[in-house]
Scaffold this motif. Structure first.
Motif, PDB file in Angstrom:
ATOM      1  N   ASP A  86       0.807  -1.226   0.000  1.00 51.31           N
ATOM      2  CA  ASP A  86       0.000   0.000   0.000  1.00 51.31           C
ATOM      3  C   ASP A  86       0.841   1.278   0.000  1.00 51.31           C
ATOM      4  OD1 ASP A  86      -2.243  -1.635   0.123  1.00 51.31           O
ATOM      5  OD2 ASP A  86      -2.350  -1.560   2.312  1.00 51.31           O
ATOM      6  N   PHE A  87       2.144   1.154  -0.185  1.00 51.03           N
ATOM      7  CA  PHE A  87       3.036   2.303  -0.056  1.00 51.03           C
ATOM      8  C   PHE A  87       2.661   3.436  -1.014  1.00 51.03           C
ATOM      9  CE2 PHE A  87       6.915   4.803  -0.367  1.00 51.03           C
ATOM     10  CZ  PHE A  87       7.374   4.815   0.941  1.00 51.03           C
ATOM     11  N   PHE A  88       2.301   3.087  -2.254  1.00 54.20           N
ATOM     12  CA  PHE A  88       1.990   4.102  -3.271  1.00 54.20           C
ATOM     13  C   PHE A  88       0.485   4.218  -3.537  1.00 54.20           C
ATOM     14  CE2 PHE A  88       6.254   2.464  -4.165  1.00 54.20           C
ATOM     15  CZ  PHE A  88       6.991   3.643  -4.174  1.00 54.20           C
ATOM     16  N   LYS A  89      -0.303   3.666  -2.639  1.00 50.84           N
ATOM     17  CA  LYS A  89      -1.758   3.612  -2.845  1.00 50.84           C
ATOM     18  C   LYS A  89      -2.365   5.002  -3.029  1.00 50.84           C
ATOM     19  CE  LYS A  89      -4.343   2.802   0.677  1.00 50.84           C
ATOM     20  NZ  LYS A  89      -5.037   2.165   1.832  1.00 50.84           N
ATOM     21  N   ASP A  90      -1.867   5.976  -2.285  1.00 49.53           N
ATOM     22  CA  ASP A  90      -2.440   7.322  -2.333  1.00 49.53           C
ATOM     23  C   ASP A  90      -1.640   8.282  -3.214  1.00 49.53           C
ATOM     24  OD1 ASP A  90      -4.501   6.587  -0.564  1.00 49.53           O
ATOM     25  OD2 ASP A  90      -3.193   6.926   1.162  1.00 49.53           O
ATOM     26  N   THR A  91      -0.681   7.758  -3.970  1.00 48.40           N
ATOM     27  CA  THR A  91       0.094   8.600  -4.879  1.00 48.40           C
ATOM     28  C   THR A  91      -0.673   8.774  -6.182  1.00 48.40           C
ATOM     29  OG1 THR A  91       2.170   7.759  -3.944  1.00 48.40           O
ATOM     30  CG2 THR A  91       2.298   8.869  -6.073  1.00 48.40           C
ATOM     31  N   PRO A  92      -0.986  10.014  -6.581  1.00 53.40           N
ATOM     32  CA  PRO A  92      -1.769  10.234  -7.807  1.00 53.40           C
ATOM     33  C   PRO A  92      -1.041   9.713  -9.048  1.00 53.40           C
ATOM     34  CG  PRO A  92      -1.683  12.226  -6.468  1.00 53.40           C
ATOM     35  CD  PRO A  92      -0.682  11.272  -5.878  1.00 53.40           C
ATOM     36  N   ILE A 119       5.020   1.087  -8.782  1.00 53.31           N
ATOM     37  CA  ILE A 119       5.872   1.979  -7.993  1.00 53.31           C
ATOM     38  C   ILE A 119       6.248   3.205  -8.824  1.00 53.31           C
ATOM     39  CG2 ILE A 119       6.815   0.020  -6.705  1.00 53.31           C
ATOM     40  CD1 ILE A 119       9.411   0.371  -8.324  1.00 53.31           C
ATOM     41  N   THR A 120       6.562   4.285  -8.130  1.00 54.43           N
ATOM     42  CA  THR A 120       7.016   5.502  -8.793  1.00 54.43           C
ATOM     43  C   THR A 120       7.958   6.247  -7.864  1.00 54.43           C
ATOM     44  OG1 THR A 120       6.291   7.481  -9.994  1.00 54.43           O
ATOM     45  CG2 THR A 120       5.125   6.960  -7.952  1.00 54.43           C
ATOM     46  N   ASP A 121       8.715   7.172  -8.422  1.00 54.02           N
ATOM     47  CA  ASP A 121       9.689   7.926  -7.636  1.00 54.02           C
ATOM     48  C   ASP A 121       8.980   9.007  -6.823  1.00 54.02           C
ATOM     49  OD1 ASP A 121      12.026   8.858  -6.605  1.00 54.02           O
ATOM     50  OD2 ASP A 121      12.658   9.937  -8.399  1.00 54.02           O
ATOM     51  N   THR A 122       9.107   8.940  -5.518  1.00 53.20           N
ATOM     52  CA  THR A 122       8.511   9.927  -4.611  1.00 53.20           C
ATOM     53  C   THR A 122       9.583  10.427  -3.654  1.00 53.20           C
ATOM     54  OG1 THR A 122       7.855   8.158  -3.087  1.00 53.20           O
ATOM     55  CG2 THR A 122       6.216   8.875  -4.707  1.00 53.20           C
ATOM     56  N   SER A 123       9.249  11.432  -2.862  1.00 51.20           N
ATOM     57  CA  SER A 123      10.223  12.000  -1.931  1.00 51.20           C
ATOM     58  C   SER A 123      10.654  11.003  -0.863  1.00 51.20           C
ATOM     59  CB  SER A 123       9.644  13.255  -1.264  1.00 51.20           C
ATOM     60  OG  SER A 123       8.452  12.935  -0.552  1.00 51.20           O
ATOM     61  N   ASN A 124       9.808  10.030  -0.559  1.00 46.02           N
ATOM     62  CA  ASN A 124      10.142   9.014   0.443  1.00 46.02           C
ATOM     63  C   ASN A 124      10.421   7.650  -0.183  1.00 46.02           C
ATOM     64  OD1 ASN A 124       7.550   8.533  -0.404  1.00 46.02           O
ATOM     65  ND2 ASN A 124       6.685   8.210   1.649  1.00 46.02           N
ATOM     66  N   PHE A 125      10.838   7.660  -1.451  1.00 44.34           N
ATOM     67  CA  PHE A 125      11.066   6.408  -2.171  1.00 44.34           C
ATOM     68  C   PHE A 125      12.137   5.553  -1.493  1.00 44.34           C
ATOM     69  CE2 PHE A 125      12.972   3.862  -5.644  1.00 44.34           C
ATOM     70  CZ  PHE A 125      11.836   3.189  -6.066  1.00 44.34           C
ATOM     71  N   ARG A 126      13.112   6.203  -0.873  1.00 43.99           N
ATOM     72  CA  ARG A 126      14.193   5.460  -0.219  1.00 43.99           C
ATOM     73  C   ARG A 126      13.656   4.559   0.892  1.00 43.99           C
ATOM     74  NH1 ARG A 126      19.825   8.056   2.206  1.00 43.99           N
ATOM     75  NH2 ARG A 126      20.743   6.080   2.886  1.00 43.99           N
ATOM     76  N   ILE A 127      12.626   5.018   1.577  1.00 39.22           N
ATOM     77  CA  ILE A 127      12.024   4.200   2.635  1.00 39.22           C
ATOM     78  C   ILE A 127      11.448   2.920   2.042  1.00 39.22           C
ATOM     79  CG2 ILE A 127      10.176   4.097   4.363  1.00 39.22           C
ATOM     80  CD1 ILE A 127      10.488   7.108   4.716  1.00 39.22           C
TER      81      ILE A 127
END
Length: 229
Positions: free
Chosen positions: A146-152, A175-183
């Motif tokens: 669910d990590f990227f569930k709320d990423t538009p 998956i996509t590149d986000t500010s917290n992608f490293r986590i």
């Protein structure tokens, strides 16, 4: 630990041989001294009696993790100082000079410090009991799923697909590149190493290491990323 000391001793032998043949090589001298200091630190750590776990922390060396106690931090600092000086003296472009491999080693994720067989160790997935491995996997899976569930999702070209293995089944995740992608990456690495340890320790479990039906495409549906099967 004996294998590690053998590896360090072999490294010392190679460096010493080169140092003897090329005495004016500053890098060779410094990296030789750094290797000696690291060996001293590891030997010191190996002979430490059991002490409260809160007095220990984890440090990362070029080829392994080490459980570090405050009493031998001084040796660690001396090793790192010599290594830094050696890196500054490293000249790979110098004509005729021996080219050293200074690329960092990618270490597997660790799971904290614990007491094992009379000494403190940094636990890797293979060092954990099977019950703990299953517990950690059960906690990590929904977090990853669910990590990227709320990423538009507005442009599917900005998304990719990975597959998490659960009970031998490969489950695709967009998956996509986000500010917290490293986590996400750190959790995924933990999950993968735990899963490998689980398969290895579970009798009769024979899972494929390759996904037979990989998913490659992501589509955006109502602003949400969806894996196209």
């Amino acid at each position: 630990m004996k294998k590690i000391l053998l590896l360090v001793s072999s490294l010392l032998a190679v460096i010493t041989l080169f140092y003897a043949c090329k005495k004016d090589n500053k890098y060779g001298k410094l990296i030789h001294l750094a290797a000696i200091k690291l060996q001293e630190a590891i030997k010191f750590a190996e002979n430490q009696p059991c002490k409260p776990i809160e007095e220990w922390h984890i440090d990362t060396f070029p080829y392994r993790y080490v459980a570090v106690h405050q009493e031998y931090d001084k040796l660690i600092r001396e090793y790192r100082k010599l290594s830094e000086k050696a890196n500054k003296a490293y000249r790979p472009d110098k004509k005729g000079a021996l080219v050293y491999n200074t690329s960092p080693v990618v270490l597997p994720p660790h799971f904290g410090v614990r007491y094992r067989e009379g000494k403190m160790i940094v636990s890797l997935a293979k060092d954990l009991e099977l019950v703990e491995i299953y517990q950690r996997l059960e906690v990590l899976f929904p977090k990853l799923h669910d990590f990227f569930k709320d990423t538009p999702c507005t442009d599917p070209s900005n998304w990719g697909v990975i597959a998490l293995q659960k009970n031998c089944e490969f489950l695709p995740i967009a998956i996509t590149d986000t500010s917290n992608f490293r986590i996400f990456v750190e959790m995924e690495q933990q999950y993968s190493s735990l899963n490998v340890a689980k398969v290895s320790l579970t009798e009769g479990m024979d899972c494929s290491s390759a996904n037979p039906n990989p998913s490659k495409n992501v589509v955006c549906v109502d602003g949400k990323a969806s894996v196209k099967l």
